[in-house]
Design a protein around this motif. Structure first.
Motif, PDB file in Angstrom:
ATOM      1  N   MET A 180       0.814  -1.226   0.000  1.00 46.33           N
ATOM      2  CA  MET A 180       0.000   0.000   0.000  1.00 46.33           C
ATOM      3  C   MET A 180       0.845   1.274   0.000  1.00 46.33           C
ATOM      4  O   MET A 180       0.543   2.218  -0.726  1.00 46.33           O
ATOM      5  CB  MET A 180      -0.948  -0.014   1.182  1.00 46.33           C
ATOM      6  N   PHE A 181       1.876   1.299   0.819  1.00 47.49           N
ATOM      7  CA  PHE A 181       2.817   2.422   0.807  1.00 47.49           C
ATOM      8  C   PHE A 181       4.234   1.857   0.844  1.00 47.49           C
ATOM      9  O   PHE A 181       4.493   0.883   1.556  1.00 47.49           O
ATOM     10  CB  PHE A 181       2.597   3.345   2.018  1.00 47.49           C
ATOM     11  N   ILE A 182       5.123   2.500   0.137  1.00 41.73           N
ATOM     12  CA  ILE A 182       6.505   2.014   0.066  1.00 41.73           C
ATOM     13  C   ILE A 182       7.139   1.998   1.458  1.00 41.73           C
ATOM     14  O   ILE A 182       8.015   1.196   1.752  1.00 41.73           O
ATOM     15  CB  ILE A 182       7.335   2.868  -0.917  1.00 41.73           C
ATOM     16  N   ASP A 183       6.624   2.877   2.315  1.00 42.60           N
ATOM     17  CA  ASP A 183       7.119   2.981   3.693  1.00 42.60           C
ATOM     18  C   ASP A 183       6.918   1.675   4.469  1.00 42.60           C
ATOM     19  O   ASP A 183       7.566   1.455   5.486  1.00 42.60           O
ATOM     20  CB  ASP A 183       6.367   4.097   4.418  1.00 42.60           C
ATOM     21  N   PHE A 184       5.982   0.842   4.006  1.00 43.76           N
ATOM     22  CA  PHE A 184       5.712  -0.414   4.714  1.00 43.76           C
ATOM     23  C   PHE A 184       6.732  -1.505   4.376  1.00 43.76           C
ATOM     24  O   PHE A 184       6.606  -2.635   4.818  1.00 43.76           O
ATOM     25  CB  PHE A 184       4.294  -0.924   4.402  1.00 43.76           C
ATOM     26  N   LEU A 185       7.704  -1.162   3.562  1.00 48.02           N
ATOM     27  CA  LEU A 185       8.648  -2.206   3.165  1.00 48.02           C
ATOM     28  C   LEU A 185       9.423  -2.762   4.362  1.00 48.02           C
ATOM     29  O   LEU A 185       9.876  -3.901   4.340  1.00 48.02           O
ATOM     30  CB  LEU A 185       9.589  -1.705   2.068  1.00 48.02           C
ATOM     31  N   GLY A 186       9.504  -1.954   5.406  1.00 51.78           N
ATOM     32  CA  GLY A 186      10.235  -2.404   6.594  1.00 51.78           C
ATOM     33  C   GLY A 186       9.698  -3.697   7.179  1.00 51.78           C
ATOM     34  O   GLY A 186      10.459  -4.506   7.700  1.00 51.78           O
ATOM     35  N   VAL A 187       8.398  -3.918   7.078  1.00 48.90           N
ATOM     36  CA  VAL A 187       7.841  -5.130   7.680  1.00 48.90           C
ATOM     37  C   VAL A 187       7.854  -6.323   6.716  1.00 48.90           C
ATOM     38  O   VAL A 187       7.432  -7.411   7.080  1.00 48.90           O
ATOM     39  CB  VAL A 187       6.405  -4.901   8.224  1.00 48.90           C
ATOM     40  N   THR A 188       8.348  -6.119   5.513  1.00 45.76           N
ATOM     41  CA  THR A 188       8.361  -7.236   4.560  1.00 45.76           C
ATOM     42  C   THR A 188       9.661  -7.317   3.773  1.00 45.76           C
ATOM     43  O   THR A 188       9.795  -8.087   2.841  1.00 45.76           O
ATOM     44  CB  THR A 188       7.178  -7.126   3.571  1.00 45.76           C
ATOM     45  N   PHE A 189      10.634  -6.522   4.168  1.00 44.23           N
ATOM     46  CA  PHE A 189      11.818  -6.381   3.310  1.00 44.23           C
ATOM     47  C   PHE A 189      12.548  -7.692   3.095  1.00 44.23           C
ATOM     48  O   PHE A 189      13.096  -7.934   2.024  1.00 44.23           O
ATOM     49  CB  PHE A 189      12.757  -5.314   3.863  1.00 44.23           C
ATOM     50  N   ASP A 190      12.537  -8.563   4.088  1.00 40.88           N
ATOM     51  CA  ASP A 190      13.254  -9.824   3.889  1.00 40.88           C
ATOM     52  C   ASP A 190      12.725 -10.584   2.677  1.00 40.88           C
ATOM     53  O   ASP A 190      13.503 -11.150   1.899  1.00 40.88           O
ATOM     54  CB  ASP A 190      13.175 -10.721   5.127  1.00 40.88           C
ATOM     55  N   GLN A 191      11.422 -10.608   2.520  1.00 42.73           N
ATOM     56  CA  GLN A 191      10.840 -11.351   1.396  1.00 42.73           C
ATOM     57  C   GLN A 191      11.235 -10.730   0.055  1.00 42.73           C
ATOM     58  O   GLN A 191      11.252 -11.404  -0.964  1.00 42.73           O
ATOM     59  CB  GLN A 191       9.313 -11.413   1.516  1.00 42.73           C
ATOM     60  N   ILE A 192      11.549  -9.448   0.066  1.00 43.75           N
ATOM     61  CA  ILE A 192      11.930  -8.780  -1.171  1.00 43.75           C
ATOM     62  C   ILE A 192      13.428  -8.924  -1.425  1.00 43.75           C
ATOM     63  O   ILE A 192      13.855  -9.416  -2.460  1.00 43.75           O
ATOM     64  CB  ILE A 192      11.524  -7.286  -1.119  1.00 43.75           C
ATOM     65  N   TYR A 193      14.235  -8.523  -0.432  1.00 45.91           N
ATOM     66  CA  TYR A 193      15.670  -8.404  -0.726  1.00 45.91           C
ATOM     67  C   TYR A 193      16.449  -9.684  -0.482  1.00 45.91           C
ATOM     68  O   TYR A 193      17.496  -9.870  -1.099  1.00 45.91           O
ATOM     69  CB  TYR A 193      16.272  -7.193  -0.014  1.00 45.91           C
ATOM     70  N   ASN A 194      15.976 -10.551   0.420  1.00 45.02           N
ATOM     71  CA  ASN A 194      16.701 -11.808   0.628  1.00 45.02           C
ATOM     72  C   ASN A 194      16.088 -12.963  -0.133  1.00 45.02           C
ATOM     73  O   ASN A 194      16.778 -13.941  -0.436  1.00 45.02           O
ATOM     74  CB  ASN A 194      16.719 -12.179   2.113  1.00 45.02           C
ATOM     75  N   GLN A 195      14.773 -12.882  -0.370  1.00 44.69           N
ATOM     76  CA  GLN A 195      14.100 -14.018  -1.006  1.00 44.69           C
ATOM     77  C   GLN A 195      13.921 -13.746  -2.504  1.00 44.69           C
ATOM     78  O   GLN A 195      14.630 -14.311  -3.322  1.00 44.69           O
ATOM     79  CB  GLN A 195      12.760 -14.286  -0.309  1.00 44.69           C
ATOM     80  N   ALA A 196      12.999 -12.851  -2.858  1.00 41.75           N
ATOM     81  CA  ALA A 196      12.696 -12.617  -4.283  1.00 41.75           C
ATOM     82  C   ALA A 196      13.955 -12.260  -5.074  1.00 41.75           C
ATOM     83  O   ALA A 196      14.197 -12.795  -6.160  1.00 41.75           O
ATOM     84  CB  ALA A 196      11.659 -11.505  -4.408  1.00 41.75           C
ATOM     85  N   ALA A 197      14.752 -11.361  -4.529  1.00 40.19           N
ATOM     86  CA  ALA A 197      15.900 -10.840  -5.281  1.00 40.19           C
ATOM     87  C   ALA A 197      16.992 -11.884  -5.506  1.00 40.19           C
ATOM     88  O   ALA A 197      17.717 -11.818  -6.489  1.00 40.19           O
ATOM     89  CB  ALA A 197      16.485  -9.633  -4.542  1.00 40.19           C
ATOM     90  N   LYS A 198      17.134 -12.823  -4.578  1.00 40.15           N
ATOM     91  CA  LYS A 198      18.317 -13.679  -4.604  1.00 40.15           C
ATOM     92  C   LYS A 198      18.076 -15.117  -5.028  1.00 40.15           C
ATOM     93  O   LYS A 198      19.024 -15.857  -5.251  1.00 40.15           O
ATOM     94  CB  LYS A 198      18.970 -13.663  -3.219  1.00 40.15           C
ATOM     95  N   MET A 199      16.811 -15.519  -5.081  1.00 42.79           N
ATOM     96  CA  MET A 199      16.534 -16.931  -5.368  1.00 42.79           C
ATOM     97  C   MET A 199      17.161 -17.404  -6.671  1.00 42.79           C
ATOM     98  O   MET A 199      17.778 -18.462  -6.727  1.00 42.79           O
ATOM     99  CB  MET A 199      15.030 -17.156  -5.447  1.00 42.79           C
ATOM    100  N   ARG A 200      16.978 -16.622  -7.707  1.00 43.19           N
ATOM    101  CA  ARG A 200      17.488 -17.069  -9.000  1.00 43.19           C
ATOM    102  C   ARG A 200      19.003 -17.296  -8.943  1.00 43.19           C
ATOM    103  O   ARG A 200      19.510 -18.309  -9.409  1.00 43.19           O
ATOM    104  CB  ARG A 200      17.136 -16.060 -10.093  1.00 43.19           C
ATOM    105  N   TYR A 201      19.688 -16.358  -8.365  1.00 40.32           N
ATOM    106  CA  TYR A 201      21.153 -16.458  -8.283  1.00 40.32           C
ATOM    107  C   TYR A 201      21.579 -17.634  -7.414  1.00 40.32           C
ATOM    108  O   TYR A 201      22.410 -18.453  -7.812  1.00 40.32           O
ATOM    109  CB  TYR A 201      21.701 -15.149  -7.707  1.00 40.32           C
ATOM    110  N   MET A 202      20.979 -17.720  -6.234  1.00 40.79           N
ATOM    111  CA  MET A 202      21.367 -18.785  -5.292  1.00 40.79           C
ATOM    112  C   MET A 202      21.057 -20.173  -5.838  1.00 40.79           C
ATOM    113  O   MET A 202      21.719 -21.140  -5.485  1.00 40.79           O
ATOM    114  CB  MET A 202      20.629 -18.608  -3.958  1.00 40.79           C
ATOM    115  N   PHE A 203      20.025 -20.262  -6.689  1.00 36.16           N
ATOM    116  CA  PHE A 203      19.640 -21.559  -7.250  1.00 36.16           C
ATOM    117  C   PHE A 203      20.266 -21.771  -8.633  1.00 36.16           C
ATOM    118  O   PHE A 203      19.789 -22.578  -9.428  1.00 36.16           O
ATOM    119  CB  PHE A 203      18.119 -21.709  -7.326  1.00 36.16           C
ATOM    120  N   GLY A 204      21.306 -21.018  -8.927  1.00 41.29           N
ATOM    121  CA  GLY A 204      22.043 -21.232 -10.168  1.00 41.29           C
ATOM    122  C   GLY A 204      21.233 -20.964 -11.426  1.00 41.29           C
ATOM    123  O   GLY A 204      21.429 -21.628 -12.447  1.00 41.29           O
TER     124      GLY A 204
END
Lengths: 332, 327
Positions: B86-110
């Protein structure tokens, strides 16, 4: 036990042995310096992964944890690829970019180990959503530990699966320690399964050292999910026989405690005794399974050792799927 | 024959969502108040009635849970979720799913995972929404490898870029500035896509280059218009996507004018503006005839009072001053 086919019982035994042998060998290779990084082993917890996975099909999905080798093996992941990944080789499941905490085999529905505690739980919910909207009768299983049951992703994920009635089974492997903090200091309830009530779903606690007990509980939950009746929370009480990670000094528990579990609650020994007592298998049959598994693991290690390292250029590959104009992978 | 009408930025986004949902049953929309309510800025209006509650999913206020659900659904390949934060400011409560999960899965899984997911979110100040509902945090997403970051400034760009983003097989953070929703512009009725990584020169000029994002594009164009009366020719470049970045268009413009002003509503340190300034120094140093000017808010939280907030947001006066200082 009588209603389970001998073939299935032997599969369970073989998978538990395979995980045990895999992990014991990985511990040795890590100690020899052949496997870099952080390694969290599944020794002692084998009955949980195997009892659950005995009910799954290849098309079903699982999400795993930092202690993920057992899930990967039991789901049918390619162990040559995972072993090579542990070594950091080009032939690894992640081409040497992920390592132990990020092994995955999407071809068999293994959506990945995860370095973030609780991080994979909502991914299973997403898989469940995809299954439901595509009208399939598959299920998704989220594995996680007792520590993860205090994480937002546990609460938010289960709640979402409950309100959307998704085919997801949440399996808490309560090995009684979140690294050093014992379970009774993490929460005041006796069982993580009690939390099912908070989200309007069944919560069941089971002895995680008894593969047949896990099998039965998981069977009911998974069949329920396949019928479209929604999620279940299972707590499997278990114990890790090794440290949190390889190299853990384990100052938080006594040697006696660990020895007691190894002596009295080893899931492989317990299952073996049952199989022999009921006359379902002979000692020779079990020994031949050990031999077969050892050979497989040694082949995987040989494959990993002989595999090439990734080339240096590969550091820049596999960041994105869809190429674009402009600069996508930045380098100054 | 192509029909072009004037519609708002919000309507343009709605058309893109509607088109993608009608074309591909795997596309689902989920988030807070996206269904019956139609989204707090009306972007998902009508989709719930047309596609039903299964594909337009109202979620509990559980951002990590539903963003992570989108990630998992995308990883299976069974869905192409468009998740609304809803607001970009809310990223703090979900950032892990964005920056550690969504962003890195492809790379980590070759390279074996495709996270075909769009995270739509709302940024920007100007509405006295105060410090937790007004930020422009695109730089945080751009900082993390593995995310594409899109930031349109016009209704035309919004529609074409959202279509491209949904059809892209990577996680895309699609950032909508709240001041733009009511902005009208010409948009073809037919679907069309704008490739990610293509900047748009919104106004050609020869004396100074302004690189600006989102709402700052409009302010910069206003400044350019004013300066033209004084015979000053300003070129305004809108990168449109932060990742990937159309470096060539930016550098070519700097080479042409020899002068650069970067205007961005993000915080001043380690942000997109400083990134573009570094780029200019790194790749067009010899062409620069003056110091690079940077116009951003100060390093404070976004204030509430309209008086304070208008001081905080980069104004046309501040942009014009920056341009005049390097003429």
């Amino acid at each position: 036990m009588e209603e389970i086919s001998k073939e299935m019982l032997l599969w369970m035994y073989e998978m538990m042995v395979k995980i045990r042998e895999h992990e014991e060998r990985v511990a040795e290779l890590f100690a020899q310096g052949k496997i870099p990084g952080f390694v969290h082993l599944y020794v002692g917890e084998e009955a949980v992964a195997v009892g659950v996975m005995a009910n799954l099909r290849k098309e079903d999905y699982i999400t795993s944890t930092h202690r993920g080798h057992g899930h990967y093996v039991a789901k049918g992941g390619d162990i040559k690829a995972s072993m090579a990944e542990l070594f950091g080789k080009k032939t690894g499941s992640g081409k040497g970019k992920g390592g132990s905490m990020h092994i995955a085999d999407l071809d068999v529905g293994e959506l990945g180990a995860n370095g973030i505690v609780g991080g994979g739980i909502p991914h299973a919910v997403g898989a469940g959503l995809g299954i439901k909207l595509n009208g399939l009768d598959n299920v998704a299983v989220a594995f996680f530990g007792d520590g993860a049951s205090n994480q937002q992703n546990f609460h938010e994920g289960i709640n979402l699966a409950s309100i959307l009635k998704l085919p997801v089974v949440f399996v808490c492997e309560n090995n009684q320690y979140q690294i050093s903090l014992s379970y009774d200091k993490q929460q005041t309830i006796k069982s993580v399964a009690e939390r099912g009530k908070a989200y309007g779903i069944p919560g069941v606690s089971v002895d995680g050292q008894d593969v047949l007990a896990v099998y039965e509980v998981a069977k009911e939950a998974i069949e329920r999910a396949r019928r479209g009746e929604g999620p279940t929370l299972i707590e499997a009480k278990t114990y890790r026989f090794r440290g949190h990670f390889e190299g853990d000094p384990q100052v938080y528990r006594s040697k006696e405690e660990v020895e007691w579990w190894k002596k009295n609650k080893d899931p492989i020994k317990l299952f073996e005794e049952k199989l022999l007592e009921k006359g379902i298998v002979t000692k020779e049959e079990l020994d031949s399974i050990w031999e077969k598994v050892k050979k497989e693991i040694e082949e995987a290690i040989k494959f990993a050792e002989e595999s090439p390292w990734p080339s240096k250029e590969e550091v820049l590959e596999d960041v994105f799927s869809t190429p674009t104009k402009g600069v996508l992978v930045w380098q100054w | 024959m192509a029909v072009v009408r004037e519609i708002t930025f919000a309507q343009a986004l709605n058309e893109a969502l509607d088109y993608e949902m009608s074309k591909d049953p795997k596309v689902v929309v989920m988030g807070e108040d996206v269904g019956v309510y139609g989204g707090i800025y009306g972007v998902t209006a009508g989709l719930y009635d047309k596609y039903g509650p299964e594909r337009v999913i109202d979620t509990p206020i559980a951002e990590s849970g539903f963003v992570g659900t989108g990630v998992g659904a995308a990883a299976t390949g069974l869905l192409r979720p468009v998740v609304e934060l809803m607001f970009i400011d809310f990223l703090g409560v979900t950032f892990d799913q964005i920056y550690n999960q969504a962003a890195k899965m492809r790379y980590m899984f070759g390279g074996k995972a495709k996270i075909s997911m769009v995270l739509r979110t709302v940024c920007g100040a100007g509405f006295s929404a105060a410090a937790q509902h007004s930020q422009s945090l695109h730089a945080i997403f751009a900082h993390v490898p593995g995310l594409k970051v899109v930031m349109p400034s016009t209704p035309y760009d919004a529609k074409g870029l959202l279509i491209s983003s949904i059809e892209d097989d990577d996680p895309v953070i699609f950032i909508e500035h709240k001041a733009l929703y009511a902005v009208k512009g010409e948009v073809p009725e037919e679907p069309y896509s704008i490739p990610l990584g293509e900047a748009d020169v919104k106004r050609e000029g020869k004396d100074v280059t302004i690189v600006a994002t989102a709402a700052m594009v409009h302010k910069s164009l206003e400044v350019a218009e004013n300066l033209e009366k004084d015979g000053i020719s300003v070129e305004v470049v809108d990168p449109r996507t932060i990742v990937p970045l159309d470096v060539d268009t930016i550098i070519n413009s700097i080479k042409k004018t020899g002068k650069l002003v970067v205007v961005d509503e993000g915080y001043p340190r380690c942000g997109f503006a400083t990134d573009v300034a570094a780029l200019a120094v790194n790749k067009a140093f010899d062409s620069l005839k003056a110091p690079v000017k940077i116009v951003t808010p100060p390093a404070t939280p976004v204030p509430f009072s309209p008086v304070l907030e208008s001081e905080w947001i980069p104004s046309t006066e501040k942009i014009e001053k920056a341009v005049r200082e390097i003429l």
